[in-house]
Design a protein around this motif. Structure first.
Motif, PDB file in Angstrom:
ATOM      1  N   GLY A 101       0.819  -1.204   0.000  1.00 63.59           N
ATOM      2  CA  GLY A 101       0.000   0.000   0.000  1.00 63.59           C
ATOM      3  C   GLY A 101       0.849   1.249   0.000  1.00 63.59           C
ATOM      4  N   THR A 102       0.213   2.344  -0.374  1.00 67.30           N
ATOM      5  CA  THR A 102       0.851   3.648  -0.277  1.00 67.30           C
ATOM      6  C   THR A 102       0.538   4.240   1.089  1.00 67.30           C
ATOM      7  N   HIS A 103       0.929   5.479   1.288  1.00 67.88           N
ATOM      8  CA  HIS A 103       0.729   6.144   2.572  1.00 67.88           C
ATOM      9  C   HIS A 103      -0.753   6.307   2.886  1.00 67.88           C
ATOM     10  N   GLY A 104      -1.089   6.347   4.167  1.00 68.71           N
ATOM     11  CA  GLY A 104      -2.463   6.595   4.569  1.00 68.71           C
ATOM     12  C   GLY A 104      -2.997   5.530   5.502  1.00 68.71           C
ATOM     13  N   PRO A 105      -4.197   5.778   6.078  1.00 69.73           N
ATOM     14  CA  PRO A 105      -4.759   4.871   7.081  1.00 69.73           C
ATOM     15  C   PRO A 105      -5.426   3.629   6.511  1.00 69.73           C
ATOM     16  N   LEU A 106      -5.633   3.562   5.190  1.00 71.45           N
ATOM     17  CA  LEU A 106      -6.429   2.471   4.633  1.00 71.45           C
ATOM     18  C   LEU A 106      -5.732   1.112   4.769  1.00 71.45           C
ATOM     19  N   LEU A 107      -4.415   1.059   4.580  1.00 72.44           N
ATOM     20  CA  LEU A 107      -3.707  -0.210   4.689  1.00 72.44           C
ATOM     21  C   LEU A 107      -3.835  -0.781   6.099  1.00 72.44           C
ATOM     22  N   GLY A 108      -3.613   0.047   7.109  1.00 72.10           N
ATOM     23  CA  GLY A 108      -3.750  -0.425   8.487  1.00 72.10           C
ATOM     24  C   GLY A 108      -5.153  -0.883   8.796  1.00 72.10           C
ATOM     25  N   ALA A 109      -6.154  -0.156   8.273  1.00 69.33           N
ATOM     26  CA  ALA A 109      -7.542  -0.546   8.508  1.00 69.33           C
ATOM     27  C   ALA A 109      -7.860  -1.876   7.849  1.00 69.33           C
ATOM     28  N   LEU A 110      -7.293  -2.133   6.661  1.00 71.67           N
ATOM     29  CA  LEU A 110      -7.520  -3.414   5.999  1.00 71.67           C
ATOM     30  C   LEU A 110      -6.863  -4.545   6.778  1.00 71.67           C
ATOM     31  N   VAL A 111      -5.639  -4.333   7.267  1.00 73.40           N
ATOM     32  CA  VAL A 111      -4.974  -5.350   8.088  1.00 73.40           C
ATOM     33  C   VAL A 111      -5.836  -5.689   9.303  1.00 73.40           C
ATOM     34  N   ASP A 112      -6.392  -4.667   9.941  1.00 75.42           N
ATOM     35  CA  ASP A 112      -7.225  -4.862  11.120  1.00 75.42           C
ATOM     36  C   ASP A 112      -8.465  -5.696  10.796  1.00 75.42           C
ATOM     37  N   ARG A 113      -9.103  -5.405   9.674  1.00 76.41           N
ATOM     38  CA  ARG A 113     -10.311  -6.134   9.306  1.00 76.41           C
ATOM     39  C   ARG A 113      -9.983  -7.592   8.953  1.00 76.41           C
ATOM     40  N   LEU A 114      -8.903  -7.814   8.221  1.00 73.73           N
ATOM     41  CA  LEU A 114      -8.531  -9.190   7.877  1.00 73.73           C
ATOM     42  C   LEU A 114      -8.178  -9.994   9.126  1.00 73.73           C
ATOM     43  N   ALA A 115      -7.578  -9.323  10.105  1.00 77.31           N
ATOM     44  CA  ALA A 115      -7.243 -10.010  11.358  1.00 77.31           C
ATOM     45  C   ALA A 115      -8.498 -10.467  12.087  1.00 77.31           C
TER      46      ALA A 115
END
Length: 326
Positions: A101-115
């Protein structure tokens, strides 16, 4: 009381029925019980959702906002349940996600949801300023999925065999220090920022050219553009050195406010990419659904974006692409 999905379903049922009596019948509840439940929901949301009259009920402005969000959230949750069921039936060996991913909160939010959806899955991440680099990593098989983006309707980064699907489209906002003369505005016209210096994060797409073109249409040329990392960008804005450019989902930071630009001259399209030859269709559909849910959650945490969506939900200025980073 915390808001739950069943509360959104109740609000939707009342709006569709047009009266508490008919809604109570449809829901299998006594009318006094439904009235009491609605009062609890309204207390949780901070105001009345319906105006009551002789001929039934009509949604208030707050009620319209809640109904608009429920039209996104409820179908998305149904899709999530379906995709989660398919995911749960997939082989354990497939539960590995190499995300870029590029910069920003979306990558972290996706990791959280997949977890949450796949707690036993192995998830790794890779970040890059370059959408083209992420596309190359997908094509080489070194990433399973990548979150990237394009300015407006520009084509996604190209590589043979890659599939790109839209997650959402956000307007581009500006960041100003909270003491800036325009910080109190609901929207800021780009012409009012003609004398400012600017800051943004780097990238290899056409965003810089699109910004310069927008400034030209507004009658000025940007004085200076600082391309830097997110922390330095925030610092430059906080001390009043520059006005920052950010996506509407940019998280709240001390000392700065984010404001929409009048007329939405710039937008950012979030994309999820994968290689068609290596990802099963069910897995790709699951990750895409999670990415859309992740974006909805990030957007809901931005007060300025929430207000902008409420003001533009019935206009052509509202961004397309919501499912149906700075």
């Amino acid at each position: 009381m915390e808001l739950e999905l069943r509360h959104l379903k109740t609000v939707r049922a009342i709006a569709e029925a047009g009266s508490l009596t008919r809604a109570a019948t449809a829901l299998g509840l006594a009318q006094p019980a439904l009235s009491a439940q609605l009062k609890r929901i309204e207390r949780a949301l901070g105001g009345a959702l319906f105006e009551r009259g002789r001929h039934g009920v009509r949604a208030t402005a707050l009620g319209e906002l809640v109904l608009e969000r429920s039209r996104i959230v409820l179908p998305a949750v149904t899709e999530l349940q379906q995709e989660a069921a398919r995911f749960a039936r997939s082989p354990r060996s497939a539960a590995c996600f190499r995300l870029g991913g590029t910069h920003g909160p979306l990558l972290g939010a996706l990791v959280d949801r997949l977890a949450d959806v796949a707690p036993d899955a192995r998830v790794t991440t890779c970040t890059s300023w370059s959408e083209r680099e992420l596309a190359g990593l997908l094509a080489e098989g070194r990433l399973d999925f990548a979150l990237a983006g394009t300015c407006g309707s520009a084509a996604p980064p190209g590589a043979e065999g890659l599939v790109w699907r839209e997650v959402a489209v956000d307007p581009v906002f500006v960041m100003v220090p909270d003491g800036h003369p325009l910080a109190h505005r609901g929207e800021v016209d780009l012409t009012e920022l003609a004398g400012e210096e600017w800051a943004c994060v780097p990238g290899d797409g056409c965003f810089g050219d699109c910004f310069t073109a927008s400034c030209a249409r507004a009658g000025f040329t940007p004085r200076r553009m600082y391309e830097t990392d997110t922390s330095s960008l925030v610092h430059l804005v906080q001390v009043g050195r520059a006005v920052g450019l950010c996506r509407a989902t940019f998280p709240t930071m001390p000392g700065i406010v984010t404001r929409p630009l009048t007329g939405t001259p710039l937008s950012w399209r979030h994309l999820l990419g994968w290689h068609a030859g290596t990802q099963p269709q069910d897995t790709a559909a699951t990750v895409l659904a999670q990415a859309r849910m992740a974006h909805a959650g990030v957007a809901a945490r931005s007060d300025s974006y929430t207000e902008w969506l409420a003001a533009h939900r019935d206009t052509d200025a509202a961004p397309a692409g919501h499912p149906g980073g700075l």
